[in-house]
Every structure is written in structure tokens, then in C-alpha cells.
Write a protein that holds these residues in place. Structure first.
Motif, PDB file in Angstrom:
ATOM      1  N   LEU A 120      -8.600   7.307   9.134  1.00 50.69           N
ATOM      2  CA  LEU A 120      -9.209   8.450   8.464  1.00 50.69           C
ATOM      3  C   LEU A 120      -9.527   8.063   7.026  1.00 50.69           C
ATOM      4  O   LEU A 120      -8.887   7.169   6.462  1.00 50.69           O
ATOM      5  CB  LEU A 120      -8.273   9.653   8.472  1.00 50.69           C
ATOM      6  CG  LEU A 120      -8.037  10.359   9.817  1.00 50.69           C
ATOM      7  CD1 LEU A 120      -6.928  11.399   9.667  1.00 50.69           C
ATOM      8  CD2 LEU A 120      -9.318  11.011  10.307  1.00 50.69           C
ATOM      9  N   PRO A 121     -10.470   8.748   6.373  1.00 50.84           N
ATOM     10  CA  PRO A 121     -10.794   8.430   4.982  1.00 50.84           C
ATOM     11  C   PRO A 121      -9.618   8.713   4.054  1.00 50.84           C
ATOM     12  O   PRO A 121      -8.842   9.651   4.276  1.00 50.84           O
ATOM     13  CB  PRO A 121     -11.975   9.373   4.667  1.00 50.84           C
ATOM     14  CG  PRO A 121     -12.529   9.764   5.988  1.00 50.84           C
ATOM     15  CD  PRO A 121     -11.375   9.772   6.939  1.00 50.84           C
TER      16      PRO A 121
ATOM     17  N   PHE B 114       0.847  -1.173   0.000  1.00 53.17           N
ATOM     18  CA  PHE B 114       0.000   0.000   0.000  1.00 53.17           C
ATOM     19  C   PHE B 114       0.894   1.238   0.000  1.00 53.17           C
ATOM     20  O   PHE B 114       2.002   1.216   0.527  1.00 53.17           O
ATOM     21  CB  PHE B 114      -0.895   0.020   1.249  1.00 53.17           C
ATOM     22  CG  PHE B 114      -1.757  -1.196   1.387  1.00 53.17           C
ATOM     23  CD1 PHE B 114      -2.850  -1.397   0.555  1.00 53.17           C
ATOM     24  CD2 PHE B 114      -1.467  -2.159   2.355  1.00 53.17           C
ATOM     25  CE1 PHE B 114      -3.638  -2.535   0.692  1.00 53.17           C
ATOM     26  CE2 PHE B 114      -2.259  -3.285   2.502  1.00 53.17           C
ATOM     27  CZ  PHE B 114      -3.352  -3.480   1.654  1.00 53.17           C
ATOM     28  N   ALA B 115       0.390   2.310  -0.604  1.00 50.88           N
ATOM     29  CA  ALA B 115       1.153   3.553  -0.709  1.00 50.88           C
ATOM     30  C   ALA B 115       0.987   4.367   0.571  1.00 50.88           C
ATOM     31  O   ALA B 115      -0.046   4.992   0.791  1.00 50.88           O
ATOM     32  CB  ALA B 115       0.678   4.359  -1.919  1.00 50.88           C
ATOM     33  N   PHE B 116       2.017   4.332   1.415  1.00 51.78           N
ATOM     34  CA  PHE B 116       2.026   5.098   2.653  1.00 51.78           C
ATOM     35  C   PHE B 116       2.999   6.272   2.527  1.00 51.78           C
ATOM     36  O   PHE B 116       4.083   6.128   1.959  1.00 51.78           O
ATOM     37  CB  PHE B 116       2.461   4.237   3.840  1.00 51.78           C
ATOM     38  CG  PHE B 116       1.338   3.499   4.517  1.00 51.78           C
ATOM     39  CD1 PHE B 116       1.090   3.681   5.862  1.00 51.78           C
ATOM     40  CD2 PHE B 116       0.534   2.604   3.813  1.00 51.78           C
ATOM     41  CE1 PHE B 116       0.066   2.993   6.506  1.00 51.78           C
ATOM     42  CE2 PHE B 116      -0.492   1.912   4.438  1.00 51.78           C
ATOM     43  CZ  PHE B 116      -0.733   2.106   5.790  1.00 51.78           C
TER      44      PHE B 116
ATOM     45  N   ALA C  75      -5.845   4.445   6.000  1.00 58.28           N
ATOM     46  CA  ALA C  75      -7.101   4.838   5.368  1.00 58.28           C
ATOM     47  C   ALA C  75      -8.210   3.867   5.774  1.00 58.28           C
ATOM     48  O   ALA C  75      -7.983   2.655   5.869  1.00 58.28           O
ATOM     49  CB  ALA C  75      -6.947   4.865   3.852  1.00 58.28           C
ATOM     50  N   SER C  76      -9.392   4.408   6.000  1.00 59.21           N
ATOM     51  CA  SER C  76     -10.517   3.570   6.425  1.00 59.21           C
ATOM     52  C   SER C  76     -10.820   2.490   5.398  1.00 59.21           C
ATOM     53  O   SER C  76     -11.193   1.361   5.750  1.00 59.21           O
ATOM     54  CB  SER C  76     -11.753   4.438   6.675  1.00 59.21           C
ATOM     55  OG  SER C  76     -12.059   5.225   5.543  1.00 59.21           O
ATOM     56  N   GLU C  77     -10.640   2.814   4.107  1.00 52.77           N
ATOM     57  CA  GLU C  77     -10.902   1.830   3.059  1.00 52.77           C
ATOM     58  C   GLU C  77      -9.945   0.644   3.158  1.00 52.77           C
ATOM     59  O   GLU C  77     -10.334  -0.510   2.927  1.00 52.77           O
ATOM     60  CB  GLU C  77     -10.780   2.491   1.682  1.00 52.77           C
ATOM     61  CG  GLU C  77     -11.837   3.542   1.387  1.00 52.77           C
ATOM     62  CD  GLU C  77     -11.463   4.932   1.892  1.00 52.77           C
ATOM     63  OE1 GLU C  77     -12.106   5.903   1.478  1.00 52.77           O
ATOM     64  OE2 GLU C  77     -10.504   5.038   2.715  1.00 52.77           O
ATOM     65  N   ILE C  78      -8.668   0.916   3.483  1.00 54.02           N
ATOM     66  CA  ILE C  78      -7.691  -0.166   3.628  1.00 54.02           C
ATOM     67  C   ILE C  78      -7.971  -0.971   4.885  1.00 54.02           C
ATOM     68  O   ILE C  78      -7.878  -2.210   4.896  1.00 54.02           O
ATOM     69  CB  ILE C  78      -6.259   0.399   3.655  1.00 54.02           C
ATOM     70  CG1 ILE C  78      -5.962   1.194   2.388  1.00 54.02           C
ATOM     71  CG2 ILE C  78      -5.250  -0.726   3.820  1.00 54.02           C
ATOM     72  CD1 ILE C  78      -6.090   0.406   1.114  1.00 54.02           C
ATOM     73  N   ALA C  79      -8.350  -0.297   5.962  1.00 52.92           N
ATOM     74  CA  ALA C  79      -8.690  -1.001   7.200  1.00 52.92           C
ATOM     75  C   ALA C  79      -9.852  -1.959   6.970  1.00 52.92           C
ATOM     76  O   ALA C  79      -9.843  -3.104   7.454  1.00 52.92           O
ATOM     77  CB  ALA C  79      -9.032   0.009   8.296  1.00 52.92           C
TER      78      ALA C  79
END
Length: 305
Positions: A124-125, A61-63, A75-79
Motif C-alpha cells: 500500500l502507499p 525502516f520504520a514499521f 509501503a509501495s515506495e519501500i518495495a
């Protein structure tokens, strides 16, 4: 961490200010534009860079590595994609203040060979983060960090290039919090500064503006604008252009920055003394920026003539 100029007012303010000051200049050097054909991309137009991270062995993932953030974020989507259960609510500090956020507990977060285990991440989003996540100071620790804007790469915990005659070192002080402070100078006095790789915008506190105005170090009028925090909060500010800022042996001229009652400076105990965070709008003017914690310095490498 992670603030951006926001909205039409900010755009108009930026246009007005840069009309009076054509832009940032490092002494008399002209900095080359980046080739649009480069297959690697900046995270955004301000030049923030990302690393490939794995969460609980999944990804990459791009952090973004954020040297101004006290904690890491996902990100909430990744969580949700990873099936991470929300834990107790936590508190996250941004430019506009503290805000309650969801948290998740992860087994490990890895970038290359560097692994941190048993971490709690804020959630967070992705729309406010602009990335899949943020690696904060508690993840970075005392690892070296290289921001290579020429090659559009960021590396963590690896050997740094040997300094050469295009590289200028500025002494750094590592705080207990993990924040790295360097000395910058207005024509009139010293300024506390820190490199904030997650901020799109260079930002200063009100004490800095007062000092600069007192010594006629601001070019033209200041202009109303807004900053948007990574938490989504909006803070009013004023866009100003400093006539000159000195980092070690480097002289930066016509330096744009946003001034305001920034919570970040209060959080780090920098309310009363002139202070600034150096964002990616300035950092990307250098070929590379290396944070060498063992040597206690931040090195800035300028582009060849």
C-alpha cells in the motif's frame, strides 16, 4: 487496523463531543503531557509507535506493530526501493471491507533478533500507511509486546518489566488467528475488547452503541463523523462518549469512540455481541501497555501521581 478520523466533519464532531465530555480520565488521576523535547517521536498525533525493521537485510525502516492486523504490509515506495517484484493480487481487510491489493514476496523480515522468513506482504502507499510498513499478527505470533508510551518505545519478543503496584493486569485470551481478546465492562454488561496498536481511534460496533444507549451510558448526543481505513476507504460513523469503561481494576471515564458498521468486527466474528477495539488514543494514556502471551494477560501501567 490503522484507521483514522477523517476530514473537517470528524474534527467538528470531535470538538462537539469533547465539549460535553472534557476527555478521557483514569479514575481520578491526572496524566502528564509528554515533553516536546524528547528526541524520539510518536508515529503520529494519536501516539502510535514504530520499531526499526530490516527487509531482506536492508534498512532499517520504520514499521508499526499492529495487533489488530491479520497480515503485514510494506509501503509501495519501500518495495520499489528494494526492487521487489509484484506477485499475485491479494485481499486485505480494513474497517470498510475487503480490498484487492498488490503483494510481494520477501526472504526475511527482522526486528532485532526476531526474524520471520519467506513472507508475503501486502503493498500500500506510504501516504495511507503513515509508516514504511506494518507488522501484523502473523509476524508477531506469540511474542510479547511492550508499548512504552513514557519512553516512546516499542519492543517485541523481549523480557517484560516485573509488575508493580502501578500495574493492573487484565486476563487475555489468544485466538487461533493471533488476536488477543480481553474483557471490558460497561456499567451494564461485559464487552469483548482487543488492543489495536495500529488504530489511531478507539472503535465500537453497533451492538455496543445499542447496549450503551439502552442503559444511559452515553454522555450527550452522538455526532456524525468518518473513519478512513489504511486501504484508503472511507466509512461513515458516529462519535460517542461512554460515561465509563472498566478494564480490570481500572475505571476509564468519558471515553470517546467511533461507532459504525465496522467490517473489522464482522471479520473477527464479533458482529452481534458488544465489542470494541482499543486504539492508541486510549493506550497512550497509560505509561506502558504490555501484552504477555505466556501469562495470558495484558498489563496496563498507570503514571505515578
Amino acid at each position: 487496523m490503522g484507521e483514522t478520523l477523517d476530514g473537517r466533519r470528524a474534527l467538528m464532531g470531535l470538538i462537539a463531543a469533547t465539549a460535553a465530555a472534557p476527555g478521557l480520565a483514569l479514575s481520578a488521576q491526572t496524566l502528564p503531557a509528554t515533553s516536546p523535547a524528547d528526541p524520539l517521536k510518536y508515529l503520529d498525533t494519536a501516539g502510535r509507535l514504530t520499531v526499526q525493521a530490516r527487509v531482506n537485510g536492508q534498512g532499517p525502516f520504520a514499521f508499526m506493530v499492529d495487533t489488530g492486523a491479520n497480515s503485514s504490509v510494506i509501503a509501495s515506495e519501500i518495495a520499489d526501493q528494494l526492487g521487489l517484484t509484484r506477485g499475485p493480487r491479494g485481499e486485505m481487510h480494513g474497517i470498510a471491507g475487503a480490498q484487492a491489493v498488490d503483494t510481494v514476496r520477501i526472504e526475511q523480515l527482522a526486528v532485532g533478533r526476531r526474524i520471520r522468513k519467506a513472507m508475503t506482504l501486502s503493498v500500500l502507499p506510504r501516504s495511507t500507511l503513515g509508516a514504511d510498513g506494518i507488522l501484523g499478527l502473523e509476524w508477531l505470533g506469540r511474542s510479547s509486546l511492550l508499548l512504552d508510551y513514557a519512553r516512546r518505545r516499542m519492543t517485541v519478543g523481549e523480557g517484560l518489566p516485573v509488575p508493580d503496584d502501578q500495574t493492573f493486569a487484565v486476563k487475555a485470551r489468544l485466538q487461533r488467528s493471533g488476536l488477543t481478546l480481553i474483557d471490558a465492562f460497561l456499567p451494564s454488561r461485559r464487552v469483548i475488547a482487543f488492543v489495536d496498536s495500529g488504530s489511531t481511534t478507539t472503535v465500537g460496533n453497533l451492538a455496543l452503541l445499542e447496549e450503551a444507549l439502552r442503559h444511559d451510558s452515553v454522555l450527550g448526543p452522538t455526532v456524525e463523523t468518518q473513519l478512513r481505513s489504511v486501504t484508503g476507504q472511507v466509512l461513515p460513523g458516529r462519535l460517542a462518549v461512554l460515561s465509563r469503561l472498566i478494564l480490570g481494576k481500572i475505571i476509564l471515564r468519558r471515553v470517546p469512540l467511533v461507532i459504525g458498521p465496522i467490517h473489522t468486527f464482522d471479520f473477527w466474528g464479533m458482529h452481534d455481541e458488544p465489542a470494541m477495539l482499543i486504539g492508541s488514543d486510549i493506550l497512550q494514556k497509560f505509561q506502558m501497555v504490555a501484552m504477555d502471551f505466556r501469562a495470558g494477560e495484558v498489563r496496563f501501567r498507570v503514571f505515578d501521581h
